[in-house]
Design a protein around this motif. Structure first.
Motif, mmCIF file in Angstrom:
data_model
loop_
_atom_site.group_PDB
_atom_site.id
_atom_site.type_symbol
_atom_site.label_atom_id
_atom_site.label_comp_id
_atom_site.label_asym_id
_atom_site.label_seq_id
_atom_site.Cartn_x
_atom_site.Cartn_y
_atom_site.Cartn_z
ATOM 1 N N ARG A 283 35.182 29.110 44.961
ATOM 2 C CA ARG A 283 36.443 28.693 45.597
ATOM 3 C C ARG A 283 36.703 27.197 45.427
ATOM 4 O O ARG A 283 37.864 26.783 45.323
ATOM 5 N N PHE A 284 35.663 26.401 45.416
ATOM 6 C CA PHE A 284 35.797 24.947 45.299
ATOM 7 C C PHE A 284 35.326 24.504 43.913
ATOM 8 O O PHE A 284 34.359 25.051 43.372
ATOM 9 N N THR A 285 35.997 23.482 43.378
ATOM 10 C CA THR A 285 35.620 22.936 42.074
ATOM 11 C C THR A 285 35.614 21.415 42.139
ATOM 12 O O THR A 285 36.613 20.807 42.535
ATOM 13 N N LEU A 286 34.505 20.835 41.742
ATOM 14 C CA LEU A 286 34.375 19.378 41.671
ATOM 15 C C LEU A 286 34.685 18.929 40.253
ATOM 16 O O LEU A 286 34.168 19.503 39.293
ATOM 17 N N THR A 287 35.545 17.932 40.137
ATOM 18 C CA THR A 287 35.829 17.339 38.832
ATOM 19 C C THR A 287 35.859 15.822 38.982
ATOM 20 O O THR A 287 35.919 15.303 40.095
ATOM 21 N N GLN A 288 35.800 15.134 37.859
ATOM 22 C CA GLN A 288 35.874 13.681 37.899
ATOM 23 C C GLN A 288 36.738 13.158 36.774
ATOM 24 O O GLN A 288 36.826 13.768 35.710
ATOM 25 N N ASP A 289 37.374 12.046 37.043
ATOM 26 C CA ASP A 289 38.153 11.339 36.045
ATOM 27 C C ASP A 289 37.501 9.973 35.895
ATOM 28 O O ASP A 289 37.683 9.093 36.734
ATOM 29 N N ASN A 290 36.722 9.817 34.848
ATOM 30 C CA ASN A 290 35.971 8.577 34.678
ATOM 31 C C ASN A 290 36.886 7.372 34.462
ATOM 32 O O ASN A 290 36.590 6.267 34.900
ATOM 33 N N GLN B 257 38.801 20.412 44.248
ATOM 34 C CA GLN B 257 39.856 21.418 44.335
ATOM 35 C C GLN B 257 39.346 22.541 45.222
ATOM 36 O O GLN B 257 38.303 23.133 44.934
ATOM 37 N N MET B 258 40.093 22.839 46.272
ATOM 38 C CA MET B 258 39.668 23.850 47.229
ATOM 39 C C MET B 258 40.703 24.962 47.274
ATOM 40 O O MET B 258 41.861 24.716 47.627
ATOM 41 N N ASN B 259 40.290 26.151 46.903
ATOM 42 C CA ASN B 259 41.179 27.313 46.894
ATOM 43 C C ASN B 259 40.722 28.335 47.926
ATOM 44 O O ASN B 259 39.563 28.342 48.352
ATOM 45 N N ASN B 260 41.654 29.200 48.310
ATOM 46 C CA ASN B 260 41.347 30.266 49.258
ATOM 47 C C ASN B 260 40.624 29.716 50.494
ATOM 48 O O ASN B 260 39.578 30.238 50.913
ATOM 49 N N LEU B 261 41.213 28.687 51.069
ATOM 50 C CA LEU B 261 40.594 28.063 52.236
ATOM 51 C C LEU B 261 40.582 29.019 53.418
ATOM 52 O O LEU B 261 41.546 29.785 53.629
ATOM 53 N N GLN B 262 39.497 28.977 54.164
ATOM 54 C CA GLN B 262 39.326 29.828 55.328
ATOM 55 C C GLN B 262 39.195 28.965 56.577
ATOM 56 O O GLN B 262 38.913 27.758 56.490
#
Length: 124
Positions: free
Chosen positions: A67-74, A82-87
């Motif tokens: 559900r969550f994805t960590l990304t970086q912009d160097n 990014q958090m999807n389908n939050l509960q």
């Protein structure tokens, strides 16, 4: 003085999405770990997603995997979550953290010397 500044929290209905950002100040050392953590009311702070920079590996907590994805912009020195389908149980204060280049286990909170001020996420 390196700072971490989170943004992007807010209120969302269950099933909704949010993207958190963490802007990191400039630094001269080579970081080993960065990550996102959460503290829910009455609970200990927990790790959600931690990035081992040298190994380009991200590890997710079981509760957010898929559900969550960590990304970086160097280029922007920015970390995202990014958090999807939050509960409802995802509600809490979200923190970004980074180390000072020390070698260690990215999954342990003791590794992190720098913490942001937090951004609140509310899910109804």
């Amino acid at each position: 003085h390196v700072q971490l500044v989170e943004s992007g929290g807010g209120s969302v209905q269950a099933g909704g999405s949010l993207t958190l950002s963490c802007a990191a100040g400039r630094h001269t050392y080579k970081r080993n770990c960065m990550g996102w953590f959460r503290q829910r009311p009455g609970k200990d702070r927990e790790g959600l997603a931690v990035l081992w920079i040298g190994g380009a590996t991200t590890t997710y907590a079981d509760s957010v995997k898929g559900r969550f994805t960590l990304t970086q912009d160097n280029d922007k020195n920015t970390l995202y979550l990014q958090m999807n389908n939050l509960q409802v149980e995802d509600a809490g204060m979200y923190y970004c953290a980074a180390d000072r280049g020390t070698i260690g286990d990215c999954s342990g909170q003791m590794q992190y010397a720098l913490w942001g001020q937090g951004t609140q996420v509310t899910v109804s």
